[in-house]
Scaffold this motif. Structure first.
Motif, PDB file in Angstrom:
ATOM      1  N   TRP A   1     156.790 109.506 -65.835  1.00  0.00           N
ATOM      2  CA  TRP A   1     155.845 109.287 -64.733  1.00  0.00           C
ATOM      3  C   TRP A   1     154.586 110.127 -64.889  1.00  0.00           C
ATOM      4  O   TRP A   1     153.499 109.723 -64.475  1.00  0.00           O
ATOM      5  N   LEU A   2     154.723 111.285 -65.528  1.00  0.00           N
ATOM      6  CA  LEU A   2     153.565 112.145 -65.738  1.00  0.00           C
ATOM      7  C   LEU A   2     152.787 111.711 -66.972  1.00  0.00           C
ATOM      8  O   LEU A   2     151.557 111.739 -66.998  1.00  0.00           O
TER       9      LEU A   2
ATOM     10  N   ALA B   1     150.371 108.922 -66.215  1.00  0.00           N
ATOM     11  CA  ALA B   1     149.106 109.378 -65.635  1.00  0.00           C
ATOM     12  C   ALA B   1     148.197 109.963 -66.709  1.00  0.00           C
ATOM     13  O   ALA B   1     146.983 109.721 -66.727  1.00  0.00           O
TER      14      ALA B   1
ATOM     15  N   GLU C   1     146.465 107.374 -68.708  1.00  0.00           N
ATOM     16  CA  GLU C   1     145.351 106.764 -67.990  1.00  0.00           C
ATOM     17  C   GLU C   1     144.227 107.766 -67.748  1.00  0.00           C
ATOM     18  O   GLU C   1     143.252 107.460 -67.062  1.00  0.00           O
TER      19      GLU C   1
ATOM     20  N   THR D   1     146.534 115.383 -63.700  1.00  0.00           N
ATOM     21  CA  THR D   1     147.996 115.434 -63.615  1.00  0.00           C
ATOM     22  C   THR D   1     148.483 115.724 -62.206  1.00  0.00           C
ATOM     23  O   THR D   1     149.570 115.319 -61.817  1.00  0.00           O
TER      24      THR D   1
ATOM     25  N   ALA E   1     149.622 112.730 -60.205  1.00  0.00           N
ATOM     26  CA  ALA E   1     150.981 112.285 -60.497  1.00  0.00           C
ATOM     27  C   ALA E   1     152.004 113.219 -59.873  1.00  0.00           C
ATOM     28  O   ALA E   1     153.046 112.778 -59.374  1.00  0.00           O
TER      29      ALA E   1
ATOM     30  N   GLY F   1     152.310 112.327 -56.294  1.00  0.00           N
ATOM     31  CA  GLY F   1     153.087 111.111 -56.109  1.00  0.00           C
ATOM     32  C   GLY F   1     154.568 111.343 -56.274  1.00  0.00           C
ATOM     33  O   GLY F   1     155.391 110.781 -55.535  1.00  0.00           O
ATOM     34  N   HIS F   2     154.938 112.189 -57.223  1.00  0.00           N
ATOM     35  CA  HIS F   2     156.351 112.482 -57.469  1.00  0.00           C
ATOM     36  C   HIS F   2     156.948 113.303 -56.338  1.00  0.00           C
ATOM     37  O   HIS F   2     158.072 113.047 -55.892  1.00  0.00           O
TER      38      HIS F   2
ATOM     39  N   SER G   1     156.274 113.424 -53.141  1.00  0.00           N
ATOM     40  CA  SER G   1     155.582 112.765 -52.033  1.00  0.00           C
ATOM     41  C   SER G   1     155.927 113.349 -50.672  1.00  0.00           C
ATOM     42  O   SER G   1     155.188 113.135 -49.703  1.00  0.00           O
TER      43      SER G   1
END
Length: 222
Positions: free
Chosen positions: A113-114, A117, A120, A124, A127, A130-131, A133
């Protein structure tokens, strides 16, 4: 700490490596209690802390936020290698302000998941937010070398003579709280604005590991 009454008396530190223990030492000197954890069980960590972070209390990872969460503004500093972030359960720090003090290094194998990011070319910390949250994430404390942290922190200096540290976060109240913490630790806090602005604090950014002042950071604020 009397001028920072919103700050919790206890701060959690996730990670007892060089960065985590540097944060813990500075926090203890500033009058905070510190609960700190690592992959070692507390019994094995205690001797390490006697040497590298006297006064910090070793706890199991699941309890790193337990005492700070008792305050309305619980604070936990995330200070582990980014490659190990999957070892941290988000619920351990849920409900807290989470200070993302991590950095991305080229030789690390990141969680998927990191890495997505990073591929893209996103900051960091987005991300991380988001993890985790269930936490209010603020990027801070990552752009000073752990080897310089003790000497760089100076609570006896006026704010305008201290080394400046940036803080970026989408939640303004959480960002303000972390800025209070930065000031209490002995630095001059500078609000950079939203979490994405924390990119300048990363290892490839223009202020990383530089002894900057407020005027050096303000041009990057959003």
């Amino acid at each position: 700490m009397s001028e920072h009454t919103l700050l919790p008396p206890v701060v959690g530190v996730l990670g007892a490596g060089r960065a985590g223990t540097a944060f813990a030492r500075t926090l203890v000197k500033a009058g905070f209690e510190v609960d700190i954890c690592s992959t070692r069980p507390p019994r094995a960590l205690r001797h390490h802390l006697k040497i590298y972070a006297p006064g910090a209390v070793a706890v199991v990872a699941e309890d790193v936020a337990a005492r700070t969460r008792e305050h309305e503004n619980g604070l936990v500093i995330l200070a582990i290698p980014q490659e190990d972030l999957d070892d941290v359960e988000p619920e351990w720090v849920a409900g807290c302000v989470l200070v993302d003090a991590t950095n991305a290094w080229q030789d690390e194998v990141l969680p998927g998941w990191l890495q997505a990011a990073a591929d893209e070319q996103l900051p960091t910390s987005l991300a991380v937010a988001g993890h985790f949250s269930g936490s209010r994430v603020v990027k801070a404390l990552n752009h000073v070398s752990h080897g310089e942290f003790d000497d760089a922190a100076d609570r006896d200096l006026p704010l305008d003579q201290r080394r400046a540290l940036g803080a970026a976060g989408d939640d303004g109240a959480a960002r303000g709280l972390v800025m209070m913490l930065i000031e209490a630790m002995g630095f001059d806090p500078v609000s950079l604005g939203p979490l994405a602005a924390g990119r300048i604090l990363e290892p490839d950014g223009p202020v990383f590991n530089r002894p900057v002042r407020r005027d050096d950071l303000l041009p990057f604020a959003r």
